[in-house]
Write an enzyme that holds these catalytic residues in place. Sequence first.
Site, PDB file in Angstrom:
ATOM      1  N   LYS A  90      10.067  11.627   3.158  1.00 60.45           N
ATOM      2  CA  LYS A  90      10.115  10.167   3.264  1.00 60.45           C
ATOM      3  C   LYS A  90       9.948   9.565   1.882  1.00 60.45           C
ATOM      4  O   LYS A  90       8.922   9.792   1.217  1.00 60.45           O
ATOM      5  CB  LYS A  90       9.017   9.667   4.204  1.00 60.45           C
ATOM      6  CG  LYS A  90       9.093   8.169   4.506  1.00 60.45           C
ATOM      7  CD  LYS A  90       8.155   7.810   5.647  1.00 60.45           C
ATOM      8  CE  LYS A  90       8.339   6.362   6.079  1.00 60.45           C
ATOM      9  NZ  LYS A  90       7.510   6.049   7.268  1.00 60.45           N
ATOM     10  N   ASN A 104      -0.579   3.423  -0.678  1.00 56.93           N
ATOM     11  CA  ASN A 104      -1.989   3.140  -0.414  1.00 56.93           C
ATOM     12  C   ASN A 104      -2.942   4.311  -0.614  1.00 56.93           C
ATOM     13  O   ASN A 104      -4.128   4.199  -0.325  1.00 56.93           O
ATOM     14  CB  ASN A 104      -2.131   2.606   1.022  1.00 56.93           C
ATOM     15  CG  ASN A 104      -1.353   1.322   1.221  1.00 56.93           C
ATOM     16  OD1 ASN A 104      -1.364   0.447   0.357  1.00 56.93           O
ATOM     17  ND2 ASN A 104      -0.671   1.213   2.351  1.00 56.93           N
ATOM     18  N   THR A 105      -2.424   5.444  -1.103  1.00 57.71           N
ATOM     19  CA  THR A 105      -3.269   6.575  -1.486  1.00 57.71           C
ATOM     20  C   THR A 105      -3.078   6.828  -2.973  1.00 57.71           C
ATOM     21  O   THR A 105      -1.951   7.083  -3.406  1.00 57.71           O
ATOM     22  CB  THR A 105      -2.901   7.843  -0.686  1.00 57.71           C
ATOM     23  OG1 THR A 105      -3.192   7.622   0.697  1.00 57.71           O
ATOM     24  CG2 THR A 105      -3.696   9.047  -1.176  1.00 57.71           C
ATOM     25  N   ASN A 118       9.909   3.671   3.079  1.00 58.31           N
ATOM     26  CA  ASN A 118       8.524   3.332   3.375  1.00 58.31           C
ATOM     27  C   ASN A 118       8.295   1.862   3.048  1.00 58.31           C
ATOM     28  O   ASN A 118       9.247   1.118   2.815  1.00 58.31           O
ATOM     29  CB  ASN A 118       7.590   4.245   2.572  1.00 58.31           C
ATOM     30  CG  ASN A 118       6.283   4.534   3.273  1.00 58.31           C
ATOM     31  OD1 ASN A 118       5.680   3.654   3.875  1.00 58.31           O
ATOM     32  ND2 ASN A 118       5.848   5.788   3.221  1.00 58.31           N
ATOM     33  N   ASN A 167       0.118  -3.931   4.513  1.00 57.63           N
ATOM     34  CA  ASN A 167      -1.000  -3.086   4.910  1.00 57.63           C
ATOM     35  C   ASN A 167      -1.439  -2.210   3.741  1.00 57.63           C
ATOM     36  O   ASN A 167      -0.640  -1.826   2.897  1.00 57.63           O
ATOM     37  CB  ASN A 167      -0.636  -2.227   6.134  1.00 57.63           C
ATOM     38  CG  ASN A 167      -0.067  -0.871   5.756  1.00 57.63           C
ATOM     39  OD1 ASN A 167      -0.815   0.059   5.449  1.00 57.63           O
ATOM     40  ND2 ASN A 167       1.263  -0.757   5.760  1.00 57.63           N
ATOM     41  N   SER A 193       3.794   6.534   0.469  1.00 55.20           N
ATOM     42  CA  SER A 193       2.880   5.435   0.766  1.00 55.20           C
ATOM     43  C   SER A 193       2.260   4.922  -0.529  1.00 55.20           C
ATOM     44  O   SER A 193       1.853   5.714  -1.382  1.00 55.20           O
ATOM     45  CB  SER A 193       1.768   5.900   1.706  1.00 55.20           C
ATOM     46  OG  SER A 193       0.774   4.898   1.815  1.00 55.20           O
ATOM     47  N   PHE A 248      -4.064   5.785   5.287  1.00 54.22           N
ATOM     48  CA  PHE A 248      -4.009   7.006   6.109  1.00 54.22           C
ATOM     49  C   PHE A 248      -5.286   7.204   6.917  1.00 54.22           C
ATOM     50  O   PHE A 248      -5.874   8.299   6.949  1.00 54.22           O
ATOM     51  CB  PHE A 248      -3.770   8.255   5.254  1.00 54.22           C
ATOM     52  CG  PHE A 248      -2.411   8.356   4.617  1.00 54.22           C
ATOM     53  CD1 PHE A 248      -1.346   7.586   5.038  1.00 54.22           C
ATOM     54  CD2 PHE A 248      -2.203   9.252   3.577  1.00 54.22           C
ATOM     55  CE1 PHE A 248      -0.092   7.704   4.445  1.00 54.22           C
ATOM     56  CE2 PHE A 248      -0.960   9.387   2.972  1.00 54.22           C
ATOM     57  CZ  PHE A 248       0.094   8.609   3.405  1.00 54.22           C
TER      58      PHE A 248
END
Length: 348
Positions: A230, A198-199, A259, A128, A196, A132
């Site tokens: 995390k 993805n940012t 994660n 994915n 994450s 967010f």
Amino acid sequence: MTVTGSLYSRLAKPALFRLEAERAHDVTLRAATMVGARAMGRHMVRAAMDTGASRSAPTASAGVTVLGLRFENRLGLAAGMDKNGVAIPTWSALGFGHVEVGTVTAIAQGGNPAPRMFRLRDSGALINRMGFNNHGAQTLADQLRAHRAAGLIDIPIGVSIGKSKATPVEHACDDYLTSLLAVRDVADYVAINVSSPNTPGLRSLQDAEPLRELLSAVVGAADATPVLVKLAPDLTESAIDEALQVATDAGISGVIASNTTLSRGGLDPRDRGSADENGGLSGRPLTLRSREMVARICAVSDFPVIGVGGIMSCGDALAMLEAGASLVQVYTGLVYGGPSLIHDIRQL
């Protein structure tokens, strides 16, 4: 296998897997939300009884105490499934001992362009790059407050907070504090998501100095709410050790490991086409790495650890607990295994 689990494997899963992955997620969440909304309608009369309710009260049933909270069982729903906290009554009814909602950000945002979620079926995995997507920390806080006022929250609720994409990384601390102040009174614990992939720039917050500034500020403003951090599975052992020392110095209450990963190791060769998609990988290829990371954290620190990543079976959950985790969470395992996985793991 439970009756619900059998229905999932024979009917629901084949239908959902015919849909694009994010569409299937949306259908599932919408159904869960409708069930929860009916429960809220039946219980709204209770709102006047306890409009000041905030955190979950400890229960007297058998379970485990972690972070000063009582969990009826060790299984939780991981962040990402229910970002905006719309279906908590349903997750509780399915048997989860806690739910982590979010990741939410100070500024509501739509996330990355679709398509942004992909199944790797032969690998038991997902990729994915959602980014967010959420309605904002304040909206989530209002949602949780409504659930609590209606008496619909009977398990601990964690809230995962992250950096808004529009916020420059050098101003990340203020951004996280905005989210924290919105949710701290309605969360049983707050998870600081700095892992994450993805940012843009987010994972740089795992470096010692920015992590020290961030965690110190959040813990200082958290009041009595436990704060967890995390961490990413792609960290080296030395980077894990450094992050743990920073977390200790800052007074963090616990660690979530881990994660999604940028690695593409352990994939079935039949999934190589999808493996080229950008984003974080979750599911079976992450099973061993997450367990090793939990074991490392537990070997060098006294932090309670929530183990998440690659828990696809009851055996995986048991191995994670044996590695030292106090609690475990699932997401991708639920996609592939359905409700029967909840039934099996919650017995541990």
